[in-house]
Enzyme design. Structure first.
Site, PDB file in Angstrom:
ATOM      1  N   LYS A   1     -34.675  -0.106   0.354  1.00 37.36           N
ATOM      2  CA  LYS A   1     -35.667   0.565   1.680  1.00 37.36           C
ATOM      3  C   LYS A   1     -36.945  -0.281   1.394  1.00 37.36           C
ATOM      4  CE  LYS A   1     -32.492   4.044   3.501  1.00 37.36           C
ATOM      5  NZ  LYS A   1     -32.350   5.829   3.439  1.00 37.36           N
TER       6      LYS A   1
ATOM      7  N   LYS B   1     -22.052  -3.158   6.002  1.00 36.50           N
ATOM      8  CA  LYS B   1     -21.961  -2.536   6.867  1.00 36.50           C
ATOM      9  C   LYS B   1     -22.487  -1.225   8.279  1.00 36.50           C
ATOM     10  CE  LYS B   1     -21.938   3.032   5.632  1.00 36.50           C
ATOM     11  NZ  LYS B   1     -22.552   3.759   4.263  1.00 36.50           N
TER      12      LYS B   1
ATOM     13  N   LYS C   1     -26.288   2.117  12.044  1.00 39.60           N
ATOM     14  CA  LYS C   1     -26.662   2.168  13.170  1.00 39.60           C
ATOM     15  C   LYS C   1     -27.578   1.528  14.056  1.00 39.60           C
ATOM     16  CE  LYS C   1     -26.393   6.956  11.104  1.00 39.60           C
ATOM     17  NZ  LYS C   1     -27.289   7.810  10.474  1.00 39.60           N
TER      18      LYS C   1
END
Length: 329
Positions: free
Chosen positions: A111, A194, A197
């Site tokens: 991140k 993956k 969202k």
């Protein structure tokens, strides 16, 4: 009795991956142990998020918990922010984890790299510390998590070893639990990544209507071979759809693949996957709509917070006494 704890962070719309990997399994624990399921809203603050989005997502997760079959009489459902002991224990145990350990956490490195190492908050760096406090507050034995959270569970275990070596048997040792099938559902548009969202085309959101969900499945990236079998390296798209099909039918991936031996039309295979998803999500989505309309989740969260506070305050006092803080009872 075994104590089970898990939670979901309200940072975006939940996906089919969240449902398969976590939501649909929570109810399975409530008849075999003492279950604590929370909404990790404090964790959501580690990256910028609009306040109303956070509130809306938190409401959705509470309703999704109930729609998935969690029974408030059997499971304690609550907001992390409704239990001050999470932050208080975090302030103590952060002194027993080291900056070198935290800087090696894969999620932090990923991140922070995406942010070009700019404006990285302390909360993002210390995310695993608060996660450890979440777990340890409830003397959790088992923590159902995704594969990407196992590293954080191991750090929590290191913390328990370190703390108990110094102060005695104060903290309970947790263990992580990952589902065998469906632990990692991939994007339909890029099956090497993956479902996370953030991809409107490749992610199936639980709030999508069924027409949209079917369209996304029928548009899923596959390959040119025309055969259905499991090979994540060479056939990631087909393998991902097989994983979804197997997980929602509660069968092994091998058994799922056998059902499609001889199938040479990917359209037929995708239709079978779409039918399975619709059969599973249809009632779930209908129940979610009822819960949101009635507002019943609000009372559930209030009652859950009361019980969670009772348990958490007991653990917090035990830790406070162990480290030498003057506890006024």
């Amino acid at each position: 009795m075994e104590r089970i704890l898990s939670g979901i962070k309200p940072t975006g719309q939940l996906t089919l991956g969240n449902y398969i990997g976590a939501l649909r399994h929570f109810k399975d624990f409530q008849d075999n142990g003492e279950v604590f399921i929370f909404i990790a809203d404090l964790h959501a603050l580690t990256l910028p998020i609009d306040p109303e989005v956070l509130r809306s997502n938190s409401r959705d997760i509470a309703a999704f918990y109930l729609a998935s079959g969690l029974d408030p009489k059997k499971a304690t459902i609550f907001l992390q922010s409704s239990v001050p002991a999470h932050s208080e224990l975090n302030a103590i145990v952060q002194n027993y984890l080291y900056m070198g350990e935290l800087s090696r956490m894969t999620q932090f490195k990923d991140k922070s790299a995406k942010m070009n190492d700019k404006e990285i908050g302390l909360g993002l760096f210390a995310y695993p510390v608060l996660m450890a406090a979440d777990i340890l507050l409830y003397d959790a034995n088992t923590v159902p998590v995704g594969e990407d959270q196992l590293q954080h569970i191991e750090l929590a275990r290191d913390l328990v070893h370190r703390f108990n070596y110094k102060y005695g048997e104060v903290l309970v040792m947790p263990k992580g639990k990952v589902n065998k099938v469906g632990a990692r559902i991939m994007s339909l548009s890029d099956p090497t990544k993956k479902m996370s969202k953030s991809d409107p085309k490749g992610d199936i959101f639980l709030k999508d209507d069924m027409k949209t969900i079917r369209k996304k499945i029928m548009s899923a990236v596959t390959d040119m071979e025309g055969l259905v079998y499991y090979d994540p390296v060479n056939k990631p798209g087909i393998s991902n759809l097989l994983t979804i099909y197997a997980a929602l039918n509660d069968i092994s991936i091998e058994d799922a693949a056998k059902q499609f031996e001889g199938c040479t039309r990917y359209g037929d295979f995708k239709k079978a996957v779409a039918d399975t998803v619709e059969r599973e999500l249809g009632p779930f989505k209908a129940r979610y709509e009822e819960i949101i309309a009635s507002g019943e989740y609000l009372e559930v969260l209030k009652e859950g917070a009361k019980k969670a506070n009772e348990i958490a305050s007991t653990t917090l006092k035990r830790v406070q006494k162990a480290v030498g803080l003057l506890v006024l009872e």
